[in-house]
Design a protein around this motif. Structure first.
Motif, PDB file in Angstrom:
ATOM      1  N   GLU A  50       0.840  -1.206   0.000  1.00  0.00           N
ATOM      2  CA  GLU A  50       0.000   0.000   0.000  1.00  0.00           C
ATOM      3  C   GLU A  50       0.866   1.242   0.000  1.00  0.00           C
ATOM      4  O   GLU A  50       0.549   2.231  -0.671  1.00  0.00           O
ATOM      5  N   GLN A  68       2.310   1.636  -3.436  1.00  0.00           N
ATOM      6  CA  GLN A  68       1.271   2.096  -4.348  1.00  0.00           C
ATOM      7  C   GLN A  68       1.001   3.589  -4.137  1.00  0.00           C
ATOM      8  O   GLN A  68       0.850   4.344  -5.098  1.00  0.00           O
ATOM      9  N   ASP A 108       0.752  -0.905 -12.225  1.00  0.00           N
ATOM     10  CA  ASP A 108       0.301  -1.994 -11.355  1.00  0.00           C
ATOM     11  C   ASP A 108       1.432  -2.334 -10.411  1.00  0.00           C
ATOM     12  O   ASP A 108       2.599  -2.117 -10.720  1.00  0.00           O
ATOM     13  N   ILE A 109       1.087  -2.931  -9.281  1.00  0.00           N
ATOM     14  CA  ILE A 109       2.136  -3.491  -8.433  1.00  0.00           C
ATOM     15  C   ILE A 109       1.728  -4.903  -8.057  1.00  0.00           C
ATOM     16  O   ILE A 109       0.586  -5.149  -7.686  1.00  0.00           O
TER      17      ILE A 109
END
Lengths: 243, 243
Positions: free
Chosen positions: B130, B133, B150-151
């Motif tokens: 998180e 991100q 994206d991760i």
């Protein structure tokens, strides 16, 4: 990559000021003696690698460990003195943290000199040159360089342009246009100029473009932070023009 | 660079999850509402730019500011949805700070996906996805992207190689040899694989090289830290193969 025998690959590697020649002795004091003696616990006979920016890299054996000093005898040269591509990175000071990162990366990527330039939108007044130099020394020690980039005290953009050396290309990332860096940039001797986080003012951009050595380039379609732009530009230049 | 009219160039720019269509409304809550309402003190009529990774960038006018929410009406699309070059950055987790830099820079440099891979010498067990991100969202907001990479949650190197997509080149920096990245790398769809600070083990390197899509490259004569290698490699790939 640096040709070391396996036994040397994990040995401590230090930048020193002393000359390095066959059979010579080097005595360390202060922080370096503490690091090798107390932190790394080197004993007589242990090997260390030394470089000084002039004489290449040398393997040296610890001969004496005292409370505040440590002596070494030079054994043999293990790397020739590097010939760094003649590239300067000219950057506006950034906040602590980001300017440190930039200095570290500039060294890892083989820059010969870091020049700090103040511009109208530079937000940082003071730069601790010693701290930046220390970061670059540490980066050089860790990344196998046999030299450490010079660092020049901040000058104004006006002064930089007025005194710009005639033989050196001044590659600058210009959001208002320029060919892609990979295609358009100039060979050594060159410099890459990166502005502050807020960018150059229109009059500064005009002054840079008016410099006969200026080479405006684009770093791609995205906006890059100053530290990202510096690292990306140096990496691309080294990959396409340098070494 | 992003074609904005000057009046928009300093407006706040936010990533939202909601669909963005002409005449639509968006209601923000939590941190974003606080940021726009209390920190940036936006009032009804003020403009904001929004993007969601799908519908491009939209100018929106604040319509209502409440204690814990803020509403906007979409006005017009100001940027088309970007088409990011299909490049993945596959990196081993690094210590906090360095992995955050890497995520931020990967986003600025236009990476489509960040994949975390654990290896034998990876020193970091946990990764706060998180937090990474959030860094990438912030970088996308600041650097004009209309998408956020994206991760992917960490996978082991074994698993990564076993499941590697057949059509995607796996460019990896190999100290034991490879052509220079600028010359040797592959076009999209591609991935750049960067190992942990301690590097790959010999058996890991052999496993990577055995992957049919593997493209070993050299990042130059110097040793680079993992985060430097990642940024340099992505920058060079984008300059020579991407956009």
């Amino acid at each position: 990559m640096n040709g070391d025998a396996p036994s040397l690959s994990t040995t401590p590697r230090l930048y020193v000021a002393e000359p390095l020649t066959a059979g010579g002795m080097v005595t360390l004091a202060g922080g370096q003696a503490h690091y090798l003696g107390s932190v790394m616990r080197r004993q007589p006979g242990d090997m260390v690698r030394l470089f000084n920016g002039r004489d290449g890299e040398w393997a040296a054996a610890v001969t004496d460990v005292a409370k505040r000093s440590l002596s070494l005898q030079l054994d043999r040269q293990t790397l020739p003195q590097e010939v760094a591509a003649d590239l300067w990175l000219v950057a506006a000071p950034l906040k602590k943290g980001r300017i440190d990162w930039l200095a570290e990366k500039a060294c890892e990527l083989g820059v010969a000199r870091l020049v700090l330039v103040t511009t109208q939108r530079t937000v940082v007044d003071k730069v601790n040159l010693e701290r930046l130099q220390a970061h670059m020394i540490e980066a050089a020690e860790q990344c196998g360089r046999t030299g450490v980039p010079d660092i020049a005290a901040p000058v104004s953009l006006d002064r930089l342009l007025r005194d710009w050396p005639a033989e050196r290309a001044l590659i600058f990332a210009d959001e208002t246009g320029g060919a892609p860096l990979a295609a358009a940039s100039a060979p050594a001797p060159a410099a890459i100029l990166i502005g502050p986080e807020g960018g150059f003012t229109p009059s500064e951009r005009a002054a840079i473009r008016a410099c006969p050595q200026a080479v405006p380039v684009s770093l791609g379609p995205r906006i890059l932070r100053a530290d990202t732009a510096a690292v990306a530009a140096v990496a691309v230049w080294q990959a396409t023009q340098g070494r």
